[in-house]
Design a protein around this motif. Sequence first.
Motif, PDB file in Angstrom:
ATOM      1  N   PHE A  85      -1.068   1.680   7.400  1.00 46.87           N
ATOM      2  CA  PHE A  85      -0.851   2.960   6.866  1.00 46.87           C
ATOM      3  C   PHE A  85      -0.609   2.810   5.416  1.00 46.87           C
ATOM      4  CE2 PHE A  85      -0.770   4.927  11.161  1.00 46.87           C
ATOM      5  CZ  PHE A  85      -0.450   3.803  12.051  1.00 46.87           C
ATOM      6  N   TYR A 125       1.430   5.177   2.582  1.00 48.44           N
ATOM      7  CA  TYR A 125       1.933   6.371   2.112  1.00 48.44           C
ATOM      8  C   TYR A 125       2.357   6.614   0.682  1.00 48.44           C
ATOM      9  CZ  TYR A 125       3.321   6.936   7.230  1.00 48.44           C
ATOM     10  OH  TYR A 125       3.075   7.193   8.584  1.00 48.44           O
ATOM     11  N   GLN A 166       5.474   8.276  -1.792  1.00 46.05           N
ATOM     12  CA  GLN A 166       6.929   8.779  -1.859  1.00 46.05           C
ATOM     13  C   GLN A 166       7.178   9.097  -3.188  1.00 46.05           C
ATOM     14  OE1 GLN A 166      10.087   5.985  -0.386  1.00 46.05           O
ATOM     15  NE2 GLN A 166      11.078   7.932   0.389  1.00 46.05           N
ATOM     16  N   LYS A 171      12.249  12.485  -1.850  1.00 43.09           N
ATOM     17  CA  LYS A 171      11.410  13.192  -0.994  1.00 43.09           C
ATOM     18  C   LYS A 171      10.890  11.865   0.099  1.00 43.09           C
ATOM     19  CE  LYS A 171       9.429  16.854  -3.628  1.00 43.09           C
ATOM     20  NZ  LYS A 171       8.346  17.729  -3.900  1.00 43.09           N
ATOM     21  N   GLY A 172      10.503  12.507   1.217  1.00 40.75           N
ATOM     22  CA  GLY A 172      10.124  11.421   2.365  1.00 40.75           C
ATOM     23  C   GLY A 172       8.904  10.971   1.962  1.00 40.75           C
ATOM     24  N   PRO A 173       8.362   9.952   2.970  1.00 42.65           N
ATOM     25  CA  PRO A 173       7.122   9.561   2.545  1.00 42.65           C
ATOM     26  C   PRO A 173       5.748  10.368   3.218  1.00 42.65           C
ATOM     27  CG  PRO A 173       8.349   7.727   3.326  1.00 42.65           C
ATOM     28  CD  PRO A 173       9.207   8.939   3.564  1.00 42.65           C
ATOM     29  N   PHE A 214       1.962  10.729   4.241  1.00 44.29           N
ATOM     30  CA  PHE A 214       0.988  10.042   4.770  1.00 44.29           C
ATOM     31  C   PHE A 214      -0.284  10.320   3.761  1.00 44.29           C
ATOM     32  CE2 PHE A 214      -2.023   8.065   7.795  1.00 44.29           C
ATOM     33  CZ  PHE A 214      -2.880   8.925   7.764  1.00 44.29           C
ATOM     34  N   THR A 231      -4.765   5.831   7.316  1.00 39.56           N
ATOM     35  CA  THR A 231      -4.775   4.652   8.332  1.00 39.56           C
ATOM     36  C   THR A 231      -5.894   3.858   8.361  1.00 39.56           C
ATOM     37  OG1 THR A 231      -3.494   6.250   9.695  1.00 39.56           O
ATOM     38  CG2 THR A 231      -4.268   4.244  10.733  1.00 39.56           C
ATOM     39  N   LEU A 240       4.032   2.896  -0.545  1.00 39.56           N
ATOM     40  CA  LEU A 240       3.996   2.334   0.375  1.00 39.56           C
ATOM     41  C   LEU A 240       3.258   1.927   1.468  1.00 39.56           C
ATOM     42  CD1 LEU A 240       7.609   4.446   1.608  1.00 39.56           C
ATOM     43  CD2 LEU A 240       7.240   2.187   0.283  1.00 39.56           C
ATOM     44  N   LEU A 295       6.718   0.721  12.986  1.00 41.14           N
ATOM     45  CA  LEU A 295       6.054   0.432  11.721  1.00 41.14           C
ATOM     46  C   LEU A 295       6.917  -0.561  11.064  1.00 41.14           C
ATOM     47  CD1 LEU A 295       4.557   3.872  10.271  1.00 41.14           C
ATOM     48  CD2 LEU A 295       3.432   2.061  11.947  1.00 41.14           C
ATOM     49  N   PHE A 355       7.460  -1.570   7.266  1.00 40.45           N
ATOM     50  CA  PHE A 355       7.045  -1.414   5.804  1.00 40.45           C
ATOM     51  C   PHE A 355       7.191  -2.343   4.518  1.00 40.45           C
ATOM     52  CE2 PHE A 355       6.298   3.296   5.450  1.00 40.45           C
ATOM     53  CZ  PHE A 355       6.627   3.615   6.923  1.00 40.45           C
TER      54      PHE A 355
END
Lengths: 112, 113
Positions: free
Chosen positions: B34, B36, B38, B42-44, B46, B49, B87, B101, B103
């Motif tokens: 995956f 991502y 970021q 803030k949050g990752p 998507f 995939t 990421l 997951l 990372f």
Amino acid sequence: DTAVSQTPKYLVTQMGNDKSIKCEQNLGHDTMYWYKQDSKKFLKIMFSYNNKELIINETVPNRFSPKSPDKAHLNLHINSLELGDSAVYFCASSPGTRREQYFGPGTRLTVT
Amino acid sequence: EDQVTQSPEALRLQEGESSSLNCSYTVSGLRGLFWYRQDPGKGPEFLFTLYSAGEEKEKERLKATLTKKESFLHITAPKPEDSATYLCAVQPYGSSNTGKLIFGQGTTLQVKP
């Protein structure tokens, strides 16, 4: 519309205190997670819940206790906070354990 | 031990200067990889995939590819708004029933106008 939300955004507290972080998702997902991101931006899973059942506990101290009252909510309660608990905590959800995960905005916890 | 390593740690590009980010992984059977993005504070978010070697996915200026040992995120003619930390995460077969997951540490990209 916010997909995964967390409250609070910031949390500043003293050592020894107990605090909670709340998470809600409106995506209809079955699986929810808690991650910890340290100062070096490294993201590590803490807990995973599927249909309100705990399926991962990644050797997290038992001061951390997650609770899932329903499929849309996953809260994190932390007892006896320590300096090393300072980090950003992310909630995430996914439509099953094998699919992509959607993250919330994070809660920055600072323990003084 | 399952491991993910991203390189470079930081990358500075001029607007329009294409480049690639690398994600090398060691896992006991890859269920999925995956990517991502970021942004600070803030949050990752998507992006892609990938499930099998040879697979490619594209979205605007980004293209992700996968081999048996690594994945690349190619950025074509980047713009300043592409600046972020990217990421990479893997899901081993043994973790597919738990959603776990693993990372990498991320690549921070800065695109200057």
